[in-house]
Design a protein around this motif. Structure first.
Motif, PDB file in Angstrom:
ATOM      1  N   TYR A  25       0.652  -1.206   0.161  1.00 35.12           N
ATOM      2  CA  TYR A  25       0.007   0.244  -0.038  1.00 35.12           C
ATOM      3  C   TYR A  25       1.024   1.657   0.035  1.00 35.12           C
ATOM      4  O   TYR A  25       0.534   2.989   0.619  1.00 35.12           O
ATOM      5  N   MET A  32       6.215   7.202  -5.176  1.00 34.49           N
ATOM      6  CA  MET A  32       4.916   6.253  -6.022  1.00 34.49           C
ATOM      7  C   MET A  32       5.026   6.866  -7.505  1.00 34.49           C
ATOM      8  O   MET A  32       5.090   7.811  -7.529  1.00 34.49           O
ATOM      9  N   GLY A  34       3.939   4.710  -9.623  1.00 34.88           N
ATOM     10  CA  GLY A  34       3.242   3.815 -10.380  1.00 34.88           C
ATOM     11  C   GLY A  34       2.291   3.264 -10.056  1.00 34.88           C
ATOM     12  O   GLY A  34       1.790   3.730  -8.736  1.00 34.88           O
ATOM     13  N   HIS A  35       1.405   1.706 -10.557  1.00 37.01           N
ATOM     14  CA  HIS A  35       0.287   1.480  -9.493  1.00 37.01           C
ATOM     15  C   HIS A  35       0.705   0.395  -8.902  1.00 37.01           C
ATOM     16  O   HIS A  35      -0.167  -0.503  -7.961  1.00 37.01           O
ATOM     17  N   SER A  36       2.033  -0.155  -8.798  1.00 33.21           N
ATOM     18  CA  SER A  36       3.034  -1.381  -8.151  1.00 33.21           C
ATOM     19  C   SER A  36       3.698  -1.178  -7.068  1.00 33.21           C
ATOM     20  O   SER A  36       4.458   0.288  -7.177  1.00 33.21           O
ATOM     21  N   SER A  39       7.392  -0.109  -9.084  1.00 25.67           N
ATOM     22  CA  SER A  39       7.595   1.376  -9.170  1.00 25.67           C
ATOM     23  C   SER A  39       8.324   2.072  -8.552  1.00 25.67           C
ATOM     24  O   SER A  39       8.460   3.153  -9.370  1.00 25.67           O
ATOM     25  N   LYS A  69       7.689  11.230 -14.194  1.00 29.33           N
ATOM     26  CA  LYS A  69       6.312  11.262 -13.814  1.00 29.33           C
ATOM     27  C   LYS A  69       6.024  12.571 -13.442  1.00 29.33           C
ATOM     28  O   LYS A  69       4.220  13.074 -13.698  1.00 29.33           O
TER      29      LYS A  69
END
Length: 72
Positions: A25, A32, A34-36, A39, A69
């Protein structure tokens, strides 16, 4: 502190490296992108054990990922 081995506030050599970490999480010391957690860009902390001053550093090879990003 990372480059000199000295605290810029008090001049102490009593330093700790707290390595960056990416956990579930988004927990840990990271950014962060990305989504995981795979990344995540890790952020290493340097802590002076004499005065409590801290610095945070990102590895140079991760800078292009951050620029892609977040650079406006």
């Amino acid at each position: 502190m990372k480059n000199t081995g000295l605290c810029p506030k008090c001049g102490s050599k009593d330093l700790l490296l707290v390595p960056g970490k990416a956990g579930a999480y988004g927990s840990g010391n990271n950014i962060m992108i990305g989504h995981s957690i795979f990344s995540a860009v890790l952020v290493n902390r340097y802590v002076c054990c004499t005065c409590g001053f801290t610095e945070e550093w990102v590895d140079l090879e991760d800078i292009p990922k951050l620029k892609e990003k977040y650079d406006q």
